[in-house]
Write an enzyme that holds these catalytic residues in place. Structure first.
Site, mmCIF file in Angstrom:
data_model
loop_
_atom_site.group_PDB
_atom_site.id
_atom_site.type_symbol
_atom_site.label_atom_id
_atom_site.label_comp_id
_atom_site.label_asym_id
_atom_site.label_seq_id
_atom_site.Cartn_x
_atom_site.Cartn_y
_atom_site.Cartn_z
ATOM 1 C CG HIS A 102 -11.460 0.136 6.717
ATOM 2 N ND1 HIS A 102 -12.144 0.074 5.532
ATOM 3 C CD2 HIS A 102 -10.256 -0.436 6.484
ATOM 4 C CE1 HIS A 102 -11.381 -0.510 4.621
ATOM 5 N NE2 HIS A 102 -10.239 -0.834 5.175
ATOM 6 N NE ARG B 13 -10.154 -3.955 6.972
ATOM 7 C CZ ARG B 13 -11.254 -4.291 6.317
ATOM 8 N NH1 ARG B 13 -12.310 -4.729 6.960
ATOM 9 N NH2 ARG B 13 -11.320 -4.195 5.001
ATOM 10 C CB VAL C 213 -0.952 0.046 1.222
ATOM 11 C CG1 VAL C 213 -1.814 1.300 1.160
ATOM 12 C CG2 VAL C 213 -1.826 -1.191 1.268
ATOM 13 N NE ARG D 39 -12.185 -2.828 -1.629
ATOM 14 C CZ ARG D 39 -11.375 -3.024 -0.581
ATOM 15 N NH1 ARG D 39 -11.825 -2.898 0.655
ATOM 16 N NH2 ARG D 39 -10.125 -3.375 -0.769
ATOM 17 C CG ASP E 152 -14.585 0.990 3.358
ATOM 18 O OD1 ASP E 152 -13.914 0.023 2.938
ATOM 19 O OD2 ASP E 152 -14.508 1.411 4.527
#
Ligand code: APR
Length: 308
Positions: free
Chosen positions: A176, A89, A14, A152, A149
């Protein structure tokens, strides 16, 4: 005018994607830092060698030493352990809290006036943790989640309707994670709410696919996705560096808004040179508000695990 300086901590998937896009947008000079010797230096050199092809003049360098990040305007923290298949997560919590703690301390020492942008998961908890460690006013610490988000969600809507992504705006609030709160009422195609264009049951499927968006990629790739996350960081960096005052869903520190106090969670904000310049309190139905507060509750438990 002096060039802006943007540092990216963690030159992994990332971090490197974000650094590359930020350099291409010529937002400023970019410094990548990692703990793996050769990784930030090698990736930086490789990226810099694309500059004559892609025609950008931003410098990109890599280092193991935080000294290289000194006096950054913006520092993006992506360092951490990525999510493995089957891992939530939240499983990453303790491992990444240790990493983020060390990193935030070093960042702040060298760039006491920067804006700090978080990406490491679990995002909303890591953003709170970094804010506490930094000692910064909360408007200078922001987390990236809602941009990814909603990207998407927007992509799924464009597939469904066969409409350009350019015309689709979406709002996803909340944490998230599995408790994120996509808001179809505030999701529009050139101003037309999707609730008028797509059947409710089908919207619900797309909402669920958005919630599972991270996991869908992990299952295919066996590690977290990074192109869309990196692009989302670059978009937020652009809003800050160019003082665009974009209205974006980001993880911000709430002090009573939406009935939530002293937590970082995804809400619509105005993002500009000052960081989180305003938190917008939009009208929510009882169900939407309940979903947001339910999401907040899981993050309250998360920060409690870190002793907050
Ligand atoms: N200081 C600096 N860099 C570190 C540190 C540290 N203390 N600890 C780890 N790193 C670096 C790793 O060496 C690695 O290069 O962070 C980088 C993380 O990159 P990837 O493993 O490729 O992970 P990525 O997919 O980029 O995800 C980054 O985002 O989605 C979250 O949970 C995910 O925490 C992860 C983060």
């Amino acid at each position: 005018m002096a060039r802006k300086k943007i540092s990216v901590i963690g030159a992994g998937n990332v971090g490197a994607t974000a650094a590359f896009l930020i350099a291409q947008k010529q937002l400023g000079d970019v410094v990548m830092v990692d703990i793996v010797d050769g990784l930030p230096q090698g990736k930086a050199l490789d990226m810099a060698e694309t500059s004559p092809v892609e025609l950008f003049d931003s410098n990109i360098t890599g280092s193991l030493d935080y000294e290289a990040t000194a006096a950054s305007d913006l520092v993006i923290i992506t360092s951490g352990s990525p999510r493995k298949p089957g891992m939530t997560r939240e499983d990453l919590l303790q491992t990444n809290a240790r990493i983020v703690g060390i990193v935030a301390e070093n960042v702040v020492k060298h760039s006491p006036d920067c804006i700090l942008m978080m990406l490491t998961n679990p995002l909303d908890i890591m953003t709170y943790h970094a804010w506490k460690i930094s000692g910064f006013p909360s408007h200078r610490v922001v987390g990236q989640a809602g941009v990814l988000d909603s990207a998407r969600f927007r992509y799924f809507i464009s597939l469904e309707l066969g409409v350009s992504v350019e015309d689709i705006n979406a709002l996803v609030m909340g944490g998230h994670g599995d408790t994120m709160v996509p808001l179809p009422r505030y999701t529009t195609v050139n101003g037309i709410p999707i609730t008028q264009l797509i059947a409710t049951a089908r919207i619900e499927e797309m909402v669920q696919r958005t919630r599972d968006g991270g996991a869908e990629i992990v299952n295919l790739l066996k590690t977290s996705g990074y192109y869309a996350a990196g692009a989302s960081l670059a978009q937020m960096a652009e809003a800050i560096i160019l003082d665009k005052k974009r209205l974006l869903a980001c993880s911000a520190h709430l002090t009573g808004q939406y009935g939530i106090d002293d937590l970082y969670i995804g809400v619509p904000i105005k993002l500009g040179a000052g960081g989180v310049e305003e938190i917008l309190e939009i009208e929510l139905t009882d169900d939407e508000l309940q979903a947001l507060q339910g999401s907040a509750q899981t993050y309250r438990e998360g920060i409690a695990l870190l002793g907050y």
